[in-house]
Motif scaffolding. Sequence first.
Motif, PDB file in Angstrom:
ATOM      1  N   THR A  61       0.836  -1.208   0.000  1.00 52.68           N
ATOM      2  CA  THR A  61       0.000   0.000   0.000  1.00 52.68           C
ATOM      3  C   THR A  61       0.869   1.256   0.000  1.00 52.68           C
ATOM      4  O   THR A  61       0.609   2.225  -0.733  1.00 52.68           O
ATOM      5  CB  THR A  61      -0.935  -0.002   1.220  1.00 52.68           C
ATOM      6  OG1 THR A  61      -1.771  -1.161   1.178  1.00 52.68           O
ATOM      7  CG2 THR A  61      -1.791   1.249   1.240  1.00 52.68           C
ATOM      8  N   LEU A  65       1.159   3.956  -3.098  1.00 52.87           N
ATOM      9  CA  LEU A  65       0.866   5.378  -2.912  1.00 52.87           C
ATOM     10  C   LEU A  65       2.010   6.243  -3.446  1.00 52.87           C
ATOM     11  O   LEU A  65       1.784   7.306  -4.034  1.00 52.87           O
ATOM     12  CB  LEU A  65       0.611   5.667  -1.435  1.00 52.87           C
ATOM     13  CG  LEU A  65      -0.703   5.105  -0.866  1.00 52.87           C
ATOM     14  CD1 LEU A  65      -0.752   5.290   0.652  1.00 52.87           C
ATOM     15  CD2 LEU A  65      -1.903   5.794  -1.529  1.00 52.87           C
ATOM     16  N   ARG A  68       1.830   6.559  -7.046  1.00 50.88           N
ATOM     17  CA  ARG A  68       0.602   7.254  -7.434  1.00 50.88           C
ATOM     18  C   ARG A  68      -0.285   6.371  -8.302  1.00 50.88           C
ATOM     19  O   ARG A  68      -0.812   6.790  -9.339  1.00 50.88           O
ATOM     20  CB  ARG A  68       0.929   8.563  -8.159  1.00 50.88           C
ATOM     21  CG  ARG A  68       1.686   9.551  -7.298  1.00 50.88           C
ATOM     22  CD  ARG A  68       1.957  10.842  -8.041  1.00 50.88           C
ATOM     23  NE  ARG A  68       2.677  11.793  -7.197  1.00 50.88           N
ATOM     24  CZ  ARG A  68       3.049  13.015  -7.596  1.00 50.88           C
ATOM     25  NH1 ARG A  68       2.776  13.411  -8.828  1.00 50.88           N
ATOM     26  NH2 ARG A  68       3.684  13.817  -6.764  1.00 50.88           N
ATOM     27  N   ALA A  70      -3.687   3.917  -8.987  1.00 52.00           N
ATOM     28  CA  ALA A  70      -5.112   4.126  -8.735  1.00 52.00           C
ATOM     29  C   ALA A  70      -5.548   3.400  -7.462  1.00 52.00           C
ATOM     30  O   ALA A  70      -4.929   2.430  -7.008  1.00 52.00           O
ATOM     31  CB  ALA A  70      -5.927   3.639  -9.928  1.00 52.00           C
ATOM     32  N   ALA A  71      -6.700   3.838  -6.900  1.00 49.91           N
ATOM     33  CA  ALA A  71      -7.199   3.261  -5.648  1.00 49.91           C
ATOM     34  C   ALA A  71      -7.559   1.796  -5.838  1.00 49.91           C
ATOM     35  O   ALA A  71      -7.322   0.955  -4.956  1.00 49.91           O
ATOM     36  CB  ALA A  71      -8.404   4.050  -5.153  1.00 49.91           C
ATOM     37  N   ARG A  72      -8.117   1.443  -7.013  1.00 50.98           N
ATOM     38  CA  ARG A  72      -8.505   0.054  -7.222  1.00 50.98           C
ATOM     39  C   ARG A  72      -7.279  -0.860  -7.286  1.00 50.98           C
ATOM     40  O   ARG A  72      -7.330  -2.014  -6.870  1.00 50.98           O
ATOM     41  CB  ARG A  72      -9.342  -0.074  -8.484  1.00 50.98           C
ATOM     42  CG  ARG A  72      -8.599   0.190  -9.783  1.00 50.98           C
ATOM     43  CD  ARG A  72      -9.482  -0.106 -10.981  1.00 50.98           C
ATOM     44  NE  ARG A  72     -10.619   0.815 -11.014  1.00 50.98           N
ATOM     45  CZ  ARG A  72     -11.605   0.725 -11.921  1.00 50.98           C
ATOM     46  NH1 ARG A  72     -11.581  -0.239 -12.820  1.00 50.98           N
ATOM     47  NH2 ARG A  72     -12.598   1.579 -11.915  1.00 50.98           N
ATOM     48  N   ILE A  74      -4.428  -0.308  -5.615  1.00 48.34           N
ATOM     49  CA  ILE A  74      -3.968  -0.435  -4.232  1.00 48.34           C
ATOM     50  C   ILE A  74      -4.839  -1.433  -3.473  1.00 48.34           C
ATOM     51  O   ILE A  74      -4.351  -2.295  -2.722  1.00 48.34           O
ATOM     52  CB  ILE A  74      -3.973   0.940  -3.548  1.00 48.34           C
ATOM     53  CG1 ILE A  74      -3.019   1.909  -4.276  1.00 48.34           C
ATOM     54  CG2 ILE A  74      -3.596   0.817  -2.079  1.00 48.34           C
ATOM     55  CD1 ILE A  74      -3.069   3.330  -3.753  1.00 48.34           C
ATOM     56  N   THR A  75      -6.142  -1.341  -3.683  1.00 48.09           N
ATOM     57  CA  THR A  75      -7.068  -2.253  -2.994  1.00 48.09           C
ATOM     58  C   THR A  75      -6.833  -3.694  -3.422  1.00 48.09           C
ATOM     59  O   THR A  75      -6.843  -4.626  -2.594  1.00 48.09           O
ATOM     60  CB  THR A  75      -8.512  -1.840  -3.296  1.00 48.09           C
ATOM     61  OG1 THR A  75      -8.719  -0.483  -2.877  1.00 48.09           O
ATOM     62  CG2 THR A  75      -9.497  -2.749  -2.578  1.00 48.09           C
TER      63      THR A  75
END
Length: 696
Positions: A61, A65, A68, A70-72, A74-75
Amino acid sequence: MASNTATKTGPVWDWAAGHGPVTGALSATTGALALATTGAATGMPAGWALAAGAAGAIGHTVTSLRERLAARTITMRAASWLLGAGWTTWAITTGPFTWAAIGSLATLGIGIGTAARSVLFYEEARELEALAAAERQVARELSAERRAIAAEWVDRVQRVCGGITLRVLAVEMWPTGTGFTIDAELPPGGITYERIAQYAPQLSADARLPHGCTATASQGIHQGRVLIDVTTVNVLAGEIEYPTDYSPLSIHTGLPWGVRPDGREVRAYLREQCALIVGPTGSGKTNFVHDVLASFARATDILTWVIDLNAGSAGLPWVRPALAGDGQETVRPGIDWLAASYEEAMLMLDAALRVGRHRKVAYQDLMAQANTDLLPVSAQIPQIMLVIDEGAEILASSEPKMRKLAAKILEVIRLLRAMGIRTVLTALGATGSVLGNLMIRREAKARVCLTGGEVEGMDLSKVFPGARGLKVTQAPYKGAGFMGTPESAAGLFKAWRIKPNQIADIVRATSALHPRLDEQSAKAAGADYARRWDTTRTAWMNDSLTTVETPTTAATSEAPAQPRLNLSAHRDQQPPTPTPAADADALAAEFMAQIDAQFGTTTEPGTDDEQPPPTGLNLSALRKDREETGGPDWLPTALAAIKAAGPDGMKPSAVADAVGKDRKTVRAGLKAAAERGELVYRDNGPHSVYVHPDHA
C-alpha cells in the motif's frame, strides 16, 4: 564428424523480469501452499502467517501510494495479501492437502490473476490519459503572444507567398531573446519550403523587421514541414568577442567559426572539405582568418601552414609570442609553418605534395585495418590545413610565377583529400574571374562571404548557388555576412572579434595541444620542412618585434650632430643603451635557441652560426682598449660579474643588462672570450650560460 551435442531449443526465461497477472497469481498460490505445508509439518503458529500477510499488505500500500497508482490497484494488492494470508492460516490449522483447501486455493489464484489483469488495463489507460492531458496542457500553455505570432505569420505567408496556407504546429522563442522559429506544416499539392524561401526579403519587409534582421525558411523534419527563422533583434551590428574557452577541438567534431543570429555556433567540418572565404577590404576578413586560425590552434589533430604573400601578416601574430618568449617557458608558434615569399610558398607546397603522396603508400596497412579509404586523422597523424590568404586571386593571376604557384595549389586540392591535406582560400570579391575555377567550386563546400555592406563585386549567387533570399544589404556590418556548409544551409552569421592580445593568449594556452608531424610525413617533407625555422628563412620576422620611437624620446634627443663622423671614442658620455631593434635581434636569437632545443632544426647556440658584429671602420681610436685588455672595454666588468655569479653562471641577456650593451654585441664578445679560455660556455638550450673557469 558431426557434433554429439544437440542444440537445445525452447522458451527462454527472463528471471529478472517482473510478474504479470498469470505469473503473479501462480507465484502467490504456490508460495502460500509451500508455507502452509511447512507450517503444518513443523507446528508453526497459524497467527504468524496472518501477521506476515498484514505486513505485506501495508508495505505494498505504501509503495503504491508513492507510485501514485489508482485506488482500485492499491485495494487489489492489499486484498491479495490478506486473502492469501487468511488461506495460509486456515490451511495450517486444518491441513493444506484436503480437497477443500486445494480447491479454495485454486479459486483464490484465478481471482487474483483476473483482478490483476483488470487493474493492469486500467493503469495503462490511466497512463495514456495522463500523457494526453499533459499534451493538452502544453497546448493550453501556448501563450497568447505565441498564438498571435502563429496567426500573424499564417496570414503573412498567405498574402506574400502566393496563397500558401500553413498550419503552425509550434512557435519556439530563442533563448537569446533575439527572435523565434515557426514550425509549420505545408499544404498538400507538392509545395516545398523553397517556395517560401524565395520570398524571404518580402516577408522581412512585410513584417517590418529591423535592418539586419531576416525571415528565412529552411527544411523541416520532413519534406512536408518548413521552419521559418525570424530574427527580431539585430545582433550583427555590434562586436561579439571571441570566447575565452580555449578547450581542445578536433577536425572530426567541427570547428566553430562564429554564431548565427539565434546565438547558435556555426561549425565547419573540414576533414574532406576545403573552405572558401570571400570578403572585400574593410569587411573583417583578416579578423575572420584569425578566427579560423584560432580554431585550428585549438585542434589536437591539425597542423596549420600559412601562405601570405602580403608580408606574412596573416600568420605573424601567431608566431610573435614564440619570437618574444623570455625563455622561462617554451611557447610553440600557433602555426606550424609560415611562408611570406614566393620561394617559401613553393617549398611549402612541394613539401605538402610529397607528404600526401608518401602517406598514400606508407599508411596502406593502417587504412586496411580501419577498413576505410580515408587516412585516419588523429593527434598522431594530424591533418595539414593550408591557409592561403588571397589564394583565389593567385589562382586567377596571369603572372607566370603565380601561375606556377596556382598549379601547385590546385594539385594539392585535387590529389590530397583522402590523405588529410586540405586548403582554406580567401578572396577579395565574389566575381566570376575569381570564383571561375571549377576545382574551387567543387571542393570548397564550406563557404563564407563577409560583405561589410559592399555591393560591387559581391554576387552571392556565385558563392552560394541555389540559395535564395540572400541579399548583401542584410549584413552591412564589419564581421557580418553569410556562411554555408553541407551541414548547415547558407544564412546570416557573425564572426567573433579577436584582438592581438587574445591571439597571444590563445598561442600560449594551446601551445601544448599542437600535434607534431608524424614520422613518415616528416621524412617525406624533408629538409625544407625540418629547417623551416632557420634564421636565414625567418630573419624577416624580426621586424615584427621592432617598436616605434615615441614622441617623448624624440623630444629629449640631443641637438643635431655636427657634419663629421660621430664616433663614441671621441665623446665623454656613456655609451648608448640598446636599441629596440637590437633587442629584437636578441629576442629572435633566443627564439631560435628554443626552436633548436625543441625541434633540432638549426645548429646549437655558440657554434659556427653566430657571427661577430660588423667591424665597420678600422679606427685606431677604437683599437686601443681592445689591444690592451684582449677584448672590448666592457669585458672585464662582464668577467667580474660572471665570476661573482658562481657555478650557476650568467645568461648573455643578464650580462648585457649588467654592462649596458646590446645583447648581440655581448654574445659575440662572450663567445670570443670563451674561445680564448677566459670563460666556459655551458650549453643548455634556451638556458645556456657562461661560467667563470674558477667555477666550471
